[in-house]
Scaffold this active site. Structure first.
Site, PDB file in Angstrom:
ATOM      1  N   HIS A   1       1.072  -0.924  -0.130  1.00 14.76           N
ATOM      2  CA  HIS A   1       0.154   0.130  -0.199  1.00 14.76           C
ATOM      3  C   HIS A   1       0.944   1.084   0.114  1.00 14.76           C
ATOM      4  O   HIS A   1       2.270   1.234   0.678  1.00 14.76           O
ATOM      5  CB  HIS A   1      -0.919  -0.300   0.985  1.00 14.76           C
TER       6      HIS A   1
ATOM      7  N   THR B   1       1.019   3.885   1.848  1.00 20.23           N
ATOM      8  CA  THR B   1       1.504   4.102   3.451  1.00 20.23           C
ATOM      9  C   THR B   1       3.389   3.563   3.018  1.00 20.23           C
ATOM     10  O   THR B   1       3.910   3.914   4.811  1.00 20.23           O
ATOM     11  CB  THR B   1       0.245   4.475   4.075  1.00 20.23           C
ATOM     12  N   LYS B   2       3.313   2.624   2.399  1.00 19.07           N
ATOM     13  CA  LYS B   2       4.355   1.271   3.092  1.00 19.07           C
ATOM     14  C   LYS B   2       5.588   1.915   2.700  1.00 19.07           C
ATOM     15  O   LYS B   2       5.804   3.145   1.642  1.00 19.07           O
ATOM     16  CB  LYS B   2       4.124   0.117   2.832  1.00 19.07           C
ATOM     17  N   ASN B   3       6.947   1.354   3.474  1.00 15.10           N
ATOM     18  CA  ASN B   3       8.204   2.928   2.699  1.00 15.10           C
ATOM     19  C   ASN B   3       8.480   1.758   1.222  1.00 15.10           C
ATOM     20  O   ASN B   3       8.838   2.701   0.402  1.00 15.10           O
ATOM     21  CB  ASN B   3       9.451   1.426   3.110  1.00 15.10           C
TER      22      ASN B   3
END
Length: 378
Positions: free
Chosen positions: A181, A183-185
């Site tokens: 997603h 929002t992940k690194n």
């Protein structure tokens, strides 16, 4: 007017547009093409797992894991109350029961003692998440699972690149999952992966992921036609998402380096303020390596959490809390149970404050966040 500092902002890797153009101009867009294969190789190189399959989301990877473990009515799965609803949905969708347990107050990770207490003859698996990428106590969880013959589902949505005692996260469960997603690194907008640590599960994972058919075997020339052989769904990531993911994974070291620099700035420059305010800063045990997925602090109480978040917002800094415990949520009451009131999960949730952390944050933005935090006093 100075722009707000967002809590999260997706990183854009150098080759994303080039990769996407190749898909748009090519003749293969549905998945399992060149970019899927390349991104999968990069992912297995980072994690060291025997095999991985890209999926449309981390949530779908969790659902796929539940299918592979043949969860169903009458089964129970133990999981932390303080986690994302997808972990519980993947269990409830099979008809199995979610058994919620507490987390420790320092790291927000599942409490092994409560896991042991929650086991019944119906328990089939333990689902764990390394919150913020700080590893679960896998020694204790592994010992409990082995003693009772239980599978471990490792939700590694926060943990790509993290380690526990020198071993990569994502390698401790019989299956593990990743989320990509935005929002992940590392991200692909929406996306995920299932990591297969038991090679005997790979062929069935391919079937369930590909709508219950043996299409993967057909494409490898192992059968002359493919057909419906199991219950499955359409979990296959498209080549468009894989093209973005491949570029992101190619930039993994750069992303991690920048995120760690930001994380270290918070860890180095906030302790004096935190001590004066009786705030606990996120920390990491010596035997674990975190991936700088997030930086959190724990307020002394809920009122402080609310006031600090409001203060940050007034300073143009978007901080946030995180999960609302699942055991007391409407769906949690319907599809799960708990041994007792889960006071630690509630306390952790009500005191948690997460600070902005994304790879393209400038030094000036980091300075602004730190100034905003340290200007708050009760």
């Amino acid at each position: 007017m100075t722009a707000d500092i967002l809590f999260s902002k997706p990183f854009h890797a150098p080759r994303e547009m080039e990769n996407l153009a190749r898909v748009v101009q090519g003749d293969h867009a549905h998945g399992d093409g060149d970019f899927t294969r390349s991104a999968t190789r990069r992912l297995t190189d980072i994690t060291g797992v025997p095999a991985a399959l890209l999926t449309t989301s981390g949530s779908h990877a969790l659902e796929l894991a539940s299918r592979l473990l043949d969860l169903g009515p009458g089964d129970e799965v133990i999981l932390p109350s303080f986690t994302f609803p997808s972990a519980a949905n993947a269990i409830a969708l099979t008809g199995a029961t979610c058994v919620f347990v507490d987390v420790d107050l320092r790291y927000g990770n599942i409490d092994p003692q409560q896991v042991a207490e929650a086991i019944t003859p119906r328990t089939k698996a333990i689902s764990v998440v390394s919150y913020g990428g700080v590893a679960v106590d896998f020694e204790s969880i592994g010992r409990i699972a082995e003693e009772h013959g239980l599978a471990i589902i490792e939700d590694n949505a926060h943990g790509l690149g993290g380690e526990y005692r020198g071993r990569q996260l994502g390698t401790f469960g019989v299956v593990a999952i990743q989320s990509f997603h935005d929002t992940k690194n590392v991200h692909s907008g929406e996306g995920g992966a299932i990591l297969i640590n038991d090679p005997s599960m790979l062929e069935r994972a391919e079937i369930v992921r590909e709508k219950g058919t043996n299409r993967a075997r057909f494409l490898r020339g192992q059968v002359d036609k493919y057909t419906w052989v199991d219950v499955g769904s359409s979990y296959l990531m498209s080549e468009y998402n894989a093209a973005v993911l491949d570029s992101q994974l190619e930039s993994f070291d750069h992303i991690q380096s920048r995120r760690h620099a930001i994380w270290n700035s918070y860890a180095d420059r906030l302790p004096a303020w935190a001590e004066a305010e009786r705030v606990r800063l996120m920390d990491v045990p010596d035997d674990r390596r975190h991936p700088a997925h997030l930086f959190f602090l724990q307020a002394p109480d809920h009122d402080y959490q609310v006031a600090l978040l409001a203060h940050l917002r007034s300073q143009g800094v978007v901080g946030t809390f995180h999960y609302i415990p699942l055991d007391s949520a409407p769906a949690g009451l319907r599809f799960g149970r708990r041994l007792r009131e889960l006071t630690s999960s509630q306390s952790f949730s009500e005191r948690l404050v997460r600070l902005p952390l994304w790879a393209d944050m400038s030094d000036e933005q980091v300075d602004r966040v730190i100034a905003a935090v340290t200007s708050f006093h009760r």
